[in-house]
Design an enzyme around this catalytic site. Structure first.
Site, mmCIF file in Angstrom:
data_model
loop_
_atom_site.group_PDB
_atom_site.id
_atom_site.type_symbol
_atom_site.label_atom_id
_atom_site.label_comp_id
_atom_site.label_asym_id
_atom_site.label_seq_id
_atom_site.Cartn_x
_atom_site.Cartn_y
_atom_site.Cartn_z
ATOM 1 N N GLU A 66 68.314 75.223 18.174
ATOM 2 C CA GLU A 66 69.636 75.812 18.384
ATOM 3 C C GLU A 66 70.025 75.767 19.858
ATOM 4 O OE1 GLU A 66 67.576 78.518 15.272
ATOM 5 O OE2 GLU A 66 67.014 77.063 16.824
ATOM 6 N N ALA A 169 38.781 57.734 -0.111
ATOM 7 C CA ALA A 169 38.991 56.368 -0.582
ATOM 8 C C ALA A 169 37.849 56.042 -1.524
ATOM 9 C CB ALA A 169 39.010 55.392 0.592
ATOM 10 N N ALA A 179 25.668 51.682 -4.064
ATOM 11 C CA ALA A 179 24.395 52.365 -4.285
ATOM 12 C C ALA A 179 23.539 52.443 -3.021
ATOM 13 C CB ALA A 179 23.617 51.668 -5.398
ATOM 14 N N SER A 183 29.975 51.666 2.687
ATOM 15 C CA SER A 183 31.329 51.999 2.238
ATOM 16 C C SER A 183 32.420 51.301 3.044
ATOM 17 C CB SER A 183 31.545 53.518 2.323
ATOM 18 O OG SER A 183 31.397 53.970 3.661
ATOM 19 N N TRP A 185 34.310 47.860 3.931
ATOM 20 C CA TRP A 185 35.456 48.742 3.709
ATOM 21 C C TRP A 185 35.797 48.705 2.232
ATOM 22 C CZ3 TRP A 185 36.744 51.747 7.637
ATOM 23 C CH2 TRP A 185 36.472 51.323 8.924
ATOM 24 N N ARG A 222 44.558 55.560 15.406
ATOM 25 C CA ARG A 222 44.860 54.325 16.112
ATOM 26 C C ARG A 222 45.925 53.513 15.374
ATOM 27 N NH1 ARG A 222 39.529 54.879 15.482
ATOM 28 N NH2 ARG A 222 39.336 53.158 13.999
ATOM 29 N N GLY A 284 32.474 63.977 3.742
ATOM 30 C CA GLY A 284 32.332 63.214 2.508
ATOM 31 C C GLY A 284 32.443 64.046 1.247
ATOM 32 N N THR A 286 30.519 66.025 -0.467
ATOM 33 C CA THR A 286 30.073 67.420 -0.484
ATOM 34 C C THR A 286 31.120 68.335 0.131
ATOM 35 O OG1 THR A 286 27.746 66.747 -0.324
ATOM 36 C CG2 THR A 286 28.281 69.027 0.251
#
Length: 371
Positions: A66, A169, A179, A183, A185, A222, A284, A286
Site C-alpha cells: 500500500e 522422485a 536395489a 538413485s 538419476w 541452481r 529420504g 524415513t
C-alpha cells in the site's frame, strides 16, 4: 431510472475492482516467496476506475504494498477519495515499517477493498482501524485467488509452523532407488530443474542424515546453467547421527541447521521461531514418512519416471496404515509432463467424518418438524 443507474454504476465498479484485484495478485508475485512477510500487491484506482498507481512488497524492511503504491502516485493529492485494492488486509502494527492502515487514513483514500484477512496476531486489525476512521472497507474480494497466491505464508501464520512441501522422485512402481541404493538419476533434467526452481522459493530445505550419507547432496538451488540462484534455502539435516564434515552440505552458503532428533514437529517449531515460513522436505523415505505420519505435510510434489526398478527401496516407509479404510487420501492439484517424467502436485484431502447416529436423528427430526 435513478435506481437503475445506481445499479449499473455498481456493476461497473464491481468489474473494475475485480480487474484491479486480479492485477494486484499478479503484482504480488513480483515479491519474494520466502521470508517472514507475505507477497502483497496493491492497485489504486481513480474516480473513473483508471489505475493511478501500483505497488508490491519487495521483502522484509521495504515499504509494504500500500505504501509502495501511494509513493508512486503522480501527486499525493490523487490519493484523496481514491479506491485502494490490496490482496491482504492492510496491516495495523508498527514493525520495521509503519501501519498501512494509518498510511491509508493519512492519505485520505476514499475506500479500501482487500482479499484475505491478515491472520497475524500483531498485524491484524487494519480493517477495523480504517472503519473507525470513516473509511469504507470490504474484504473477501477474490479471496480464493488470493489464498492460493500466498497459501504457504497463510498456512504458516495460521498454524504457527512452516508450510511443508514434501517432494520425492521415484520410478513408476514407487521405488526411490535401485536395489544397490543408486538413485542418480531416476528423473530427467527437466524434472531436476523444476526441483531447483521450487527450492529457490522456500526458506529451508530439509533432509535426513541418511540422505546426506548416501547421496551427499549440496542442497543448493541452481539454474539451468548450474549457477546458484540469488536466494538459497537454509539447509536443515534431521537425524540422531551427525552429518560428517566432509559432506557437501557443509559447503552450503547458508549455515547448516542440524537437529539430533526424530521429533519433526519440534524441528518445525524451532524453524518457525527462527523466521522460517516454508520448508521443502526432500527425504529420504524415513523422513518423508515421519512428516506424513505426523500430519505435517501441506503439499506433495511427486516426480514419476517412466521406469520400473522393483526391489526393496520404496519412496515411503510405514505410515501406520493398517487397512484401506485408513489410507491417507489426497486431492490432486495438477498433473504435468516434464519431458518424459510426470509431476503430480497434491495436498491432503479433508477428512470426512461420518455423521453420528445422534446427528442423523437430530437432522431427521428437524426435517420432520419443518414439514
Amino acid at each position: 431510472m435513478h435506481a437503475a443507474s445506481e445499479k449499473a454504476a455498481e456493476a461497473v465498479q464491481a468489474v473494475q475492482i475485480a480487474a484491479a484485484m486480479a492485477r494486484a495478485v499478479e503484482l504480488s508475485q513480483n515479491g519474494p516467496a520466502w521470508g517472514v512477510n507475505p507477497q502483497v500487491g496493491c492497485v489504486i484506482l481513480g474516480p473513473d476506475g483508471s489505475i493511478l498507481a501500483e505497488g508490491w512488497h519487495r521483502g522484509s524492511g521495504t515499504p509494504h504494498a500500500e505504501q509502495d503504491a501511494l509513493s508512486r502516485l503522480a501527486s499525493p493529492a490523487l490519493a484523496r477519495g481514491a479506491t485502494v485494492v490490496v490482496t491482504l488486509e492492510p496491516c495495523n502494527h508498527r514493525g520495521r515499517t509503519g501501519p498501512c492502515s494509518e498510511a491509508l487514513v493519512a492519505a485520505g483514500v476514499g475506500e479500501v477493498y482487500f482479499g484475505v484477512d491478515d491472520p497475524g496476531v500483531e498485524s491484524a486489525g487494519g480493517a477495523r482501524r480504517l472503519d473507525a476512521a470513516g473509511v469504507p472497507v470490504q474484504g473477501g474480494i477474490a479471496a480464493n485467488d488470493v489464498e492460493q497466491s500466498i497459501r504457504p505464508w497463510l498456512t504458516a501464520v495460521r498454524a504457527g509452523r512452516p508450510h511443508v512441501t514434501l517432494k520425492w522422485a521415484s520410478s513408476l512402481d514407487g521405488r526411490a532407488a535401485a536395489a544397490d541404493g543408486s538413485s542418480r538419476w531416476i528423473t530427467g533434467p527437466d524434472a531436476r530443474l523444476d526441483v531447483h526452481a521450487r527450492r529457490s522459493r522456500v526458506d529451508a530445505i530439509v533432509v535426513g542424515t541418511g540422505t546426506v550419507l548416501t547421496d551427499d547432496p549440496a542442497l543448493t538451488a541452481r539454474g539451468a546453467d548450474g549457477d546458484p540462484f540469488a536466494h538459497q534455502p537454509v539447509p536443515v539435516v534431521i537425524g540422531l547421527r551427525g552429518a560428517p564434515l566432509d559432506r557437501a552440505v557443509w559447503q552450503h552458503p547458508e549455515r547448516v541447521r542440524e537437529y539430533r532428533t526424530h521429533d519433526v514437529a519440534a524441528v518445525l517449531a524451532d524453524l518457525f521461531a527462527a523466521g522460517v515460513r516454508s520448508v521443502y522436505v526432500e527425504g529420504g523415505p524415513t523422513l518423508a514418512s515421519a512428516f506424513i505420519e505426523a500430519d505435517l505435510v501441506d503439499e506433495l510434489v511427486v516426480y514419476l519416471a517412466p521406469a520400473l526398478l522393483g526391489g526393496p527401496i520404496l519412496a515411503l516407509g510405514d505410515l501406520g496404515v493398517a487397512s484401506i479404510g485408513e489410507a491417507r487420501r489426497l486431492s490432486i492439484t495438477s498433473i504435468d509432463l516434464l519431458d518424459a517424467d510426470v509431476r503430480i502436485v497434491a495436498h491432503p484431502a479433508p477428512v470426512r467424518v461420518p455423521p453420528t447416529i445422534a446427528t442423523t436423528m437430530k437432522e431427521t427430526d428437524s426435517v420432520h418438524r419443518n414439514h
